[in-house]
Design a protein around this motif. Structure first.
Motif, PDB file in Angstrom:
ATOM      1  N   SER A 101       0.836  -1.193   0.000  1.00  0.00           N
ATOM      2  CA  SER A 101       0.000   0.000   0.000  1.00  0.00           C
ATOM      3  C   SER A 101       0.874   1.247   0.000  1.00  0.00           C
ATOM      4  CB  SER A 101      -0.911   0.019   1.228  1.00  0.00           C
ATOM      5  OG  SER A 101      -1.660   1.223   1.267  1.00  0.00           O
ATOM      6  N   THR A 102       0.493   2.215  -0.809  1.00  0.00           N
ATOM      7  CA  THR A 102       1.210   3.492  -0.859  1.00  0.00           C
ATOM      8  C   THR A 102       0.405   4.613  -0.210  1.00  0.00           C
ATOM      9  OG1 THR A 102       0.308   3.935  -3.069  1.00  0.00           O
ATOM     10  CG2 THR A 102       2.449   2.824  -2.947  1.00  0.00           C
ATOM     11  N   GLU A 103      -0.716   4.250   0.435  1.00  0.00           N
ATOM     12  CA  GLU A 103      -1.532   5.264   1.101  1.00  0.00           C
ATOM     13  C   GLU A 103      -0.774   5.837   2.298  1.00  0.00           C
ATOM     14  OE1 GLU A 103      -4.400   6.356   0.113  1.00  0.00           O
ATOM     15  OE2 GLU A 103      -4.744   4.911  -1.505  1.00  0.00           O
ATOM     16  N   PRO A 104      -0.876   7.151   2.550  1.00  0.00           N
ATOM     17  CA  PRO A 104      -0.158   7.746   3.684  1.00  0.00           C
ATOM     18  C   PRO A 104      -0.483   7.077   5.019  1.00  0.00           C
ATOM     19  CG  PRO A 104      -0.996   9.462   2.227  1.00  0.00           C
ATOM     20  CD  PRO A 104      -1.577   8.160   1.742  1.00  0.00           C
ATOM     21  N   TRP A 105      -1.738   6.671   5.234  1.00  0.00           N
ATOM     22  CA  TRP A 105      -2.123   6.072   6.514  1.00  0.00           C
ATOM     23  C   TRP A 105      -1.476   4.711   6.737  1.00  0.00           C
ATOM     24  CZ3 TRP A 105      -4.218   1.398   5.631  1.00  0.00           C
ATOM     25  CH2 TRP A 105      -4.886   1.191   4.416  1.00  0.00           C
ATOM     26  N   TRP A 125       3.429  -3.118  11.425  1.00  0.00           N
ATOM     27  CA  TRP A 125       2.866  -4.047  10.456  1.00  0.00           C
ATOM     28  C   TRP A 125       3.036  -3.489   9.040  1.00  0.00           C
ATOM     29  CZ3 TRP A 125       0.098  -1.453  14.216  1.00  0.00           C
ATOM     30  CH2 TRP A 125      -0.748  -0.417  13.782  1.00  0.00           C
ATOM     31  N   VAL A 126       2.901  -4.374   8.067  1.00  0.00           N
ATOM     32  CA  VAL A 126       3.030  -3.973   6.660  1.00  0.00           C
ATOM     33  C   VAL A 126       1.661  -4.103   6.013  1.00  0.00           C
ATOM     34  CG1 VAL A 126       4.121  -4.471   4.436  1.00  0.00           C
ATOM     35  CG2 VAL A 126       5.420  -4.750   6.572  1.00  0.00           C
ATOM     36  N   VAL A 127       1.203  -3.019   5.403  1.00  0.00           N
ATOM     37  CA  VAL A 127      -0.107  -3.022   4.746  1.00  0.00           C
ATOM     38  C   VAL A 127       0.076  -3.386   3.273  1.00  0.00           C
ATOM     39  CG1 VAL A 127      -2.189  -1.707   4.230  1.00  0.00           C
ATOM     40  CG2 VAL A 127      -0.901  -1.228   6.324  1.00  0.00           C
ATOM     41  N   ASN A 170      -7.962  -5.626  -1.969  1.00  0.00           N
ATOM     42  CA  ASN A 170      -8.367  -5.657  -0.563  1.00  0.00           C
ATOM     43  C   ASN A 170      -7.156  -5.516   0.356  1.00  0.00           C
ATOM     44  OD1 ASN A 170     -11.226  -6.370  -1.071  1.00  0.00           O
ATOM     45  ND2 ASN A 170     -10.342  -8.291  -1.821  1.00  0.00           N
ATOM     46  N   GLU A 171      -7.315  -4.680   1.399  1.00  0.00           N
ATOM     47  CA  GLU A 171      -6.228  -4.516   2.355  1.00  0.00           C
ATOM     48  C   GLU A 171      -5.981  -5.805   3.144  1.00  0.00           C
ATOM     49  OE1 GLU A 171      -7.637  -0.535   1.251  1.00  0.00           O
ATOM     50  OE2 GLU A 171      -8.722  -2.255   2.069  1.00  0.00           O
ATOM     51  N   LEU A 172      -4.717  -6.040   3.438  1.00  0.00           N
ATOM     52  CA  LEU A 172      -4.271  -7.194   4.197  1.00  0.00           C
ATOM     53  C   LEU A 172      -2.996  -6.788   4.923  1.00  0.00           C
ATOM     54  CD1 LEU A 172      -4.110 -10.329   4.801  1.00  0.00           C
ATOM     55  CD2 LEU A 172      -2.788 -10.499   2.691  1.00  0.00           C
TER      56      LEU A 172
END
Length: 240
Positions: free
Chosen positions: A213-217, A223-225, A232-234
């Motif tokens: 994920s490259t989203e700022p949050w 953990w690694v998003v 889907n996020e994992l």
């Protein structure tokens, strides 16, 4: 490695957590962050999932790619009435005449109470975790590799289950539309002692089609998003 958490979001995690604790007979735990909720669902010896609820400022948006299907079976109507008494509400998402009942928790997160199905035998109170997928076969290979869950009988294109063959089914279902926003519910995988560490699990996920994920949050955590093949996020949690 193990599938450890079902992570949900709510404007009031404590109130929503009290509902789910009562609904599923969870053993309340100690959340990692103040204001969150955490409760454990045990479905066998050394087999469990934690339901974690984190705060968000906004109500649930339309669309839900991962949700809980609760076991109803022959007692479906009694289960529905008990959940309504605990604070759930009936929800019309255009489902029409279906044998399951669609409800929402106190924060508006949808879930279903299912009719009797043979494949839900020995699941406990949570029958299934349906997850929308653009490619159930490919996503199924990813989740099987990361969680150790195994193929099991089911009604979805791909169904996985804890290797004890107890507890809920993870159902990879054909998505009705592509993912458009962050999911309000996602899964966390934890590396275990003696197995692949976090870095190795992230590498395996990337090999199987996941992306970071490259989203700022998503930055700055232990953990690694990731996103699965369908977006889907994992999360891959830190080593134990």
């Amino acid at each position: 490695m193990r599938l450890e958490n079902i992570v949900m979001q709510a404007r009031d995690p404590q109130a929503t957590g009290r509902f789910w604790s009562a609904a599923l007979a969870l053993v309340d735990g100690r959340p990692a962050f103040e204001g969150d909720y955490e409760g454990r669902l045990t479905f066998g010896e050394d087999a469990w999932l934690d339901i974690c609820i984190e705060p968000v400022p906004d109500p649930p948006p339309p669309g839900w790619r991962l949700h809980l299907d609760l076991a109803g079976g022959a007692d479906q109507e009694a289960v529905v009435q008990r959940l309504l008494a605990l604070g759930a509400s009936r929800l019309d998402i255009g489902q029409g005449a279906v044998p399951w009942v669609v409800l929402a928790d106190p924060d508006g997160n949808p879930f279903c109470v299912m009719e009797e199905r043979e494949v839900y035998r020995d699941t406990g109170p949570v029958a299934a975790l349906p997850l929308d997928s653009a490619d159930p076969e490919r996503d199924g290979r990813l989740y099987a590799a990361l969680t150790g869950w195994v193929p099991a009988p089911g009604v979805a294109p791909v169904t996985l289950r804890h290797p004890s063959l107890r507890g809920p089914l993870l159902e990879l279902c054909e998505e009705p539309e592509p993912k458009r926003r962050q999911n309000r519910t996602h899964l966390d995988v934890r590396p275990e002692a003696g197995g692949p560490d976090q870095e190795a699990l992230v590498g395996l996920a990337l090999e199987l089609g996941a992306t970071r994920s490259t989203e700022p949050w998503a930055a700055g955590h232990s953990w690694v998003v990731l996103h699965d093949v369908s977006g889907n996020e994992l999360c891959i949690l830190a080593d134990e």
